[in-house]
Design a protein around this motif. Structure first.
Motif, short mmCIF file in Angstrom:
data_model
loop_
_atom_site.label_atom_id
_atom_site.label_comp_id
_atom_site.label_asym_id
_atom_site.label_seq_id
_atom_site.Cartn_x
_atom_site.Cartn_y
_atom_site.Cartn_z
N ASP A 1 -3.30 -4.10 0.96
CA ASP A 1 -2.74 -4.96 2.02
C ASP A 1 -3.13 -6.42 1.80
O ASP A 1 -2.29 -7.32 1.93
N ILE A 2 -4.39 -6.64 1.49
CA ILE A 2 -4.87 -8.02 1.28
C ILE A 2 -4.26 -8.62 0.03
O ILE A 2 -3.92 -9.81 0.00
N TRP A 3 -4.09 -7.79 -1.00
CA TRP A 3 -3.43 -8.29 -2.22
C TRP A 3 -2.03 -8.78 -1.87
O TRP A 3 -1.59 -9.84 -2.34
N TYR A 4 -1.31 -8.01 -1.06
CA TYR A 4 0.05 -8.39 -0.69
C TYR A 4 0.06 -9.73 0.06
O TYR A 4 0.88 -10.60 -0.22
N ILE A 5 -0.85 -9.89 1.00
CA ILE A 5 -0.91 -11.14 1.77
C ILE A 5 -1.15 -12.33 0.85
O ILE A 5 -0.55 -13.39 1.02
N ASP A 6 -2.02 -12.14 -0.14
CA ASP A 6 -2.34 -13.23 -1.07
C ASP A 6 -1.23 -13.49 -2.09
O ASP A 6 -1.22 -14.54 -2.74
N ASN A 7 -0.32 -12.53 -2.24
CA ASN A 7 0.73 -12.66 -3.25
C ASN A 7 2.14 -12.54 -2.65
O ASN A 7 3.09 -12.25 -3.36
N LEU A 8 2.24 -12.81 -1.35
CA LEU A 8 3.51 -12.68 -0.65
C LEU A 8 4.55 -13.64 -1.22
O LEU A 8 4.31 -14.84 -1.32
N SER A 9 5.70 -13.10 -1.60
CA SER A 9 6.79 -13.91 -2.14
C SER A 9 8.08 -13.10 -2.07
O SER A 9 8.05 -11.88 -1.83
N LEU A 10 9.20 -13.76 -2.27
CA LEU A 10 10.49 -13.07 -2.30
C LEU A 10 10.51 -12.03 -3.41
O LEU A 10 11.02 -10.92 -3.23
N ALA A 11 9.93 -12.37 -4.55
CA ALA A 11 9.91 -11.45 -5.68
C ALA A 11 9.08 -10.21 -5.37
O ALA A 11 9.47 -9.08 -5.69
N THR A 12 7.93 -10.42 -4.72
CA THR A 12 7.07 -9.29 -4.35
C THR A 12 7.77 -8.38 -3.37
O THR A 12 7.75 -7.15 -3.49
N ASP A 13 8.43 -8.98 -2.36
CA ASP A 13 9.15 -8.17 -1.38
C ASP A 13 10.30 -7.40 -2.01
O ASP A 13 10.55 -6.24 -1.66
N GLY A 14 10.99 -8.02 -2.95
CA GLY A 14 12.06 -7.32 -3.65
C GLY A 14 11.54 -6.12 -4.41
O GLY A 14 12.16 -5.05 -4.42
N LYS A 15 10.39 -6.29 -5.05
CA LYS A 15 9.78 -5.20 -5.80
C LYS A 15 9.37 -4.07 -4.86
O LYS A 15 9.58 -2.88 -5.16
N VAL A 16 8.79 -4.41 -3.69
CA VAL A 16 8.38 -3.39 -2.72
C VAL A 16 9.58 -2.61 -2.22
O VAL A 16 9.52 -1.37 -2.10
N LEU A 17 10.69 -3.29 -1.94
CA LEU A 17 11.89 -2.60 -1.46
C LEU A 17 12.41 -1.59 -2.49
O LEU A 17 12.74 -0.45 -2.15
N LEU A 18 12.45 -2.00 -3.75
CA LEU A 18 12.92 -1.10 -4.80
C LEU A 18 11.98 0.09 -4.98
O LEU A 18 12.43 1.24 -5.11
N LEU A 19 10.69 -0.17 -4.96
CA LEU A 19 9.72 0.92 -5.11
C LEU A 19 9.72 1.84 -3.89
O LEU A 19 9.48 3.04 -4.02
N ALA B 1 0.83 -1.21 0.00
CA ALA B 1 0.00 0.00 0.00
C ALA B 1 0.86 1.26 0.00
O ALA B 1 0.51 2.27 -0.62
N GLN B 2 2.00 1.21 0.71
CA GLN B 2 2.87 2.38 0.79
C GLN B 2 3.51 2.72 -0.55
O GLN B 2 3.69 3.90 -0.86
#
Length: 201
Positions: A157-175, A140-141
């Protein structure tokens, strides 16, 4: 495996390294806020975390404690100090939460921990945000932060929980790095802080 095991290990070591590398910044900000806030550089507040278990979130204190003649706190915009405004715009106020990550209260990435009084206002879908550890930053941030509605934040937030993965977290960190550098979505339009959640946003 990533969600239930590797994520916590990765979070711990990244938080530890980040605290060590950023310790000079941590010290300087602490001193500046100690001066600006009459000896109170940190802000502690109870927040619900994983499975709604309460913990004390740690942030740099960006607002002073000035009150009106009736003893009520002045509006946030009037209590936000110049140094506090700079620290908030650069997201340095979130830096102490690395300690929360080390303690296991939080993750680097996840739904932001909100106020306890909001718990009774969530619908069944929104309650799922407590199925994982809250994060310093989250989906969301990086997709609007304080510039979007509460409804949209919860959907993300719910989308993130349903799609939680290393790739998703990497994308969030970069963004997140991109958002911080561009100072996007810090406040809602016309406000120093985000509006309160009332269950109908």
């Amino acid at each position: 495996m990533y969600k239930n095991f590797l994520k916590r290990i990765i979070d711990f070591f990244i938080a530890l390294v980040a605290l060590i590398l950023l310790s000079p910044v941590f010290i300087v900000v602490t001193v500046l806020l100690y001066i600006a806030n009459q000896g109170k550089p940190f802000f502690f507040q109870a927040r619900p975390g994983l499975n709604e278990k309460m913990f004390k979130i740690i942030k740099f204190k960006t607002m002073n404690d000035k009150k009106d003649a009736q003893g009520n706190y002045l509006p946030d915009s009037e209590r936000l100090t110049p140094v506090g405004s700079f620290i908030r715009q650069t997201s340095l106020d979130e830096l102490p939460q690395l300690i929360n990550v080390l303690k296991g209260d939080m993750a680097l990435i996840g739904p932001r921990p909100l106020l306890p009084q909001y718990l009774s206002l969530y619908n069944e879908s929104q309650k799922r945000r407590h199925n994982i550890r809250p994060g310093i930053t989250g989906w969301a941030q990086v997709n609007g932060r304080n510039a979007i509605s509460w409804t949209k934040k919860f959907e993300l937030d719910i989308w993130y929980i349903d799609n939680l993965s290393l790739a998703t977290d990497g994308k969030v960190l970069l963004l997140t790095l991109k958002k911080v550098l561009k100072k996007e979505g810090i406040n809602q339009a016309g406000q120093a802080t985000a509006e309160a959640f009332n269950g109908y946003n």
